[in-house]
Design an enzyme around this catalytic site. Structure first.
Site, short mmCIF file in Angstrom:
data_model
loop_
_atom_site.label_atom_id
_atom_site.label_comp_id
_atom_site.label_asym_id
_atom_site.label_seq_id
_atom_site.Cartn_x
_atom_site.Cartn_y
_atom_site.Cartn_z
N ILE A 112 37.27 -17.03 12.76
CA ILE A 112 37.48 -16.13 13.89
C ILE A 112 38.54 -16.68 14.84
CG2 ILE A 112 35.49 -17.12 15.13
CD1 ILE A 112 34.96 -14.31 16.26
N ASP A 114 39.67 -16.61 18.54
CA ASP A 114 39.14 -16.25 19.86
C ASP A 114 40.23 -16.53 20.89
OD1 ASP A 114 37.62 -15.83 22.09
OD2 ASP A 114 36.10 -17.33 21.66
N GLY A 116 42.47 -18.86 20.44
CA GLY A 116 43.62 -19.33 19.67
C GLY A 116 43.82 -20.85 19.76
N ASP A 172 27.81 -19.68 13.34
CA ASP A 172 26.49 -20.15 13.78
C ASP A 172 26.28 -20.07 15.28
OD1 ASP A 172 28.32 -22.21 14.52
OD2 ASP A 172 26.62 -23.59 14.68
P1 5GP Z 1 39.33 -20.43 19.49
O1 5GP Z 1 39.82 -21.83 19.40
O2 5GP Z 1 40.27 -19.42 18.88
O3 5GP Z 1 38.94 -20.05 20.89
O4 5GP Z 1 37.98 -20.34 18.72
C1 5GP Z 1 37.93 -20.43 17.40
C2 5GP Z 1 36.68 -21.14 16.90
O5 5GP Z 1 35.58 -21.02 17.80
C3 5GP Z 1 36.27 -20.44 15.65
O6 5GP Z 1 36.81 -21.10 14.53
C4 5GP Z 1 34.76 -20.52 15.69
O7 5GP Z 1 34.36 -21.71 15.06
C5 5GP Z 1 34.42 -20.60 17.15
N1 5GP Z 1 34.03 -19.28 17.69
C6 5GP Z 1 34.79 -18.46 18.46
N2 5GP Z 1 34.12 -17.34 18.77
C7 5GP Z 1 32.90 -17.44 18.18
C8 5GP Z 1 31.75 -16.57 18.13
O8 5GP Z 1 31.69 -15.46 18.68
N3 5GP Z 1 30.69 -17.03 17.41
C9 5GP Z 1 30.69 -18.23 16.77
N4 5GP Z 1 29.59 -18.56 16.09
N5 5GP Z 1 31.76 -19.07 16.80
C10 5GP Z 1 32.85 -18.67 17.50
#
Ligand code: 5GP
Ligand code: MG
Length: 189
Positions: A112, A114, A116, A172
């Site tokens: 995912i 989110d 970035g 998770d």
């Molecule tokens: P970012 O660095 O883009 O903010 O977040 C990416 C990582 O955060 C993802 O690879 C995932 O592991 C975790 N993450 C982001 N949003 C969610 C969510 O809604 N649920 C879960 N379980 N993990 C998330």
């Protein structure tokens, strides 16, 4: 005497069903295969981000293998979440330094996108140590909130979802719910 009313159980709200996920992965694999074939690339270096993407990566890899795309497969552990809160990024650099990624056509797989931050950190470190031939990103999900993606061109995205904390299909909450075959909004949110 009247019985005490039972506490209402929080219901899991399914966002994406098993079938929808399967269908989307087939389409992603097809697009990836077509794009690399057009560029006359026959072998890719597939790097998936642990832990959340392990189920997605396994399913995508199996679809790609049906299309005869040769792959070298590796994983890297990056974490940022504690419970439902995003925090400091921890990247396991020693894993990135085991194999030389110079001249490779790298495809990063994550669950995912989110903020970035995770993929930014990974991209920054890859570019710091190597000169890959190409670097692409594939995420099953992207949250609809605005991310700082100026320097992060995620070419392959399965679904854009609402800005909620979700679980299932590898994702998770403190180690729970990864085994769900669908993607759901975390019931404790
Ligand atoms: P970012 O660095 O883009 O903010 O977040 C990416 C990582 O955060 C993802 O690879 C995932 O592991 C975790 N993450 C982001 N949003 C969610 C969510 O809604 N649920 C879960 N379980 N993990 C998330
Ligand atoms: Mg992750």
């Amino acid at each position: 005497m009247l019985a005490k009313p039972l506490k209402k159980e929080k219901q899991i709200k399914i966002l994406l069903t098993e079938e929808e996920i399967k269908e989307s992965i087939k389409l992603l694999a097809k697009r990836i295969h077509e794009d690399y074939t057009k560029k006359e690339i026959t072998e890719i270096y597939l790097l998936f981000v642990l832990k959340g993407s392990f189920i997605f990566a396994a399913d995508l890899i199996r679809e790609l293998s049906k299309l005869n795309l040769k792959m070298k497969i590796d994983a890297i552990k990056i974490s940022s979440y504690e419970g439902t809160k995003s925090g400091k990024i921890n990247i396991c650099l020693s894993e990135l330094l085991i194999n030389n990624l110079d001249n490779k056509n790298i495809l990063i797989i994550d669950d995912i996108l989110d903020t970035g931050k995770t993929l930014h950190t990974l991209k920054w470190n890859i570019k710091r140590y190597y000169k890959p031939k190409s670097l692409e990103f594939c995420c099953l999900l992207k949250k609809e909130q605005k991310i700082n993606d100026v320097y992060l061109n995620v070419n392959y995205i399965g679904f854009v979802i609402p800005n909620r904390f979700i679980v299932g299909y590898g994702l998770d909450y403190n180690g729970l719910y990864r085994e769900l075959p669908y993607i759901a909004i975390y019931p404790g949110e």
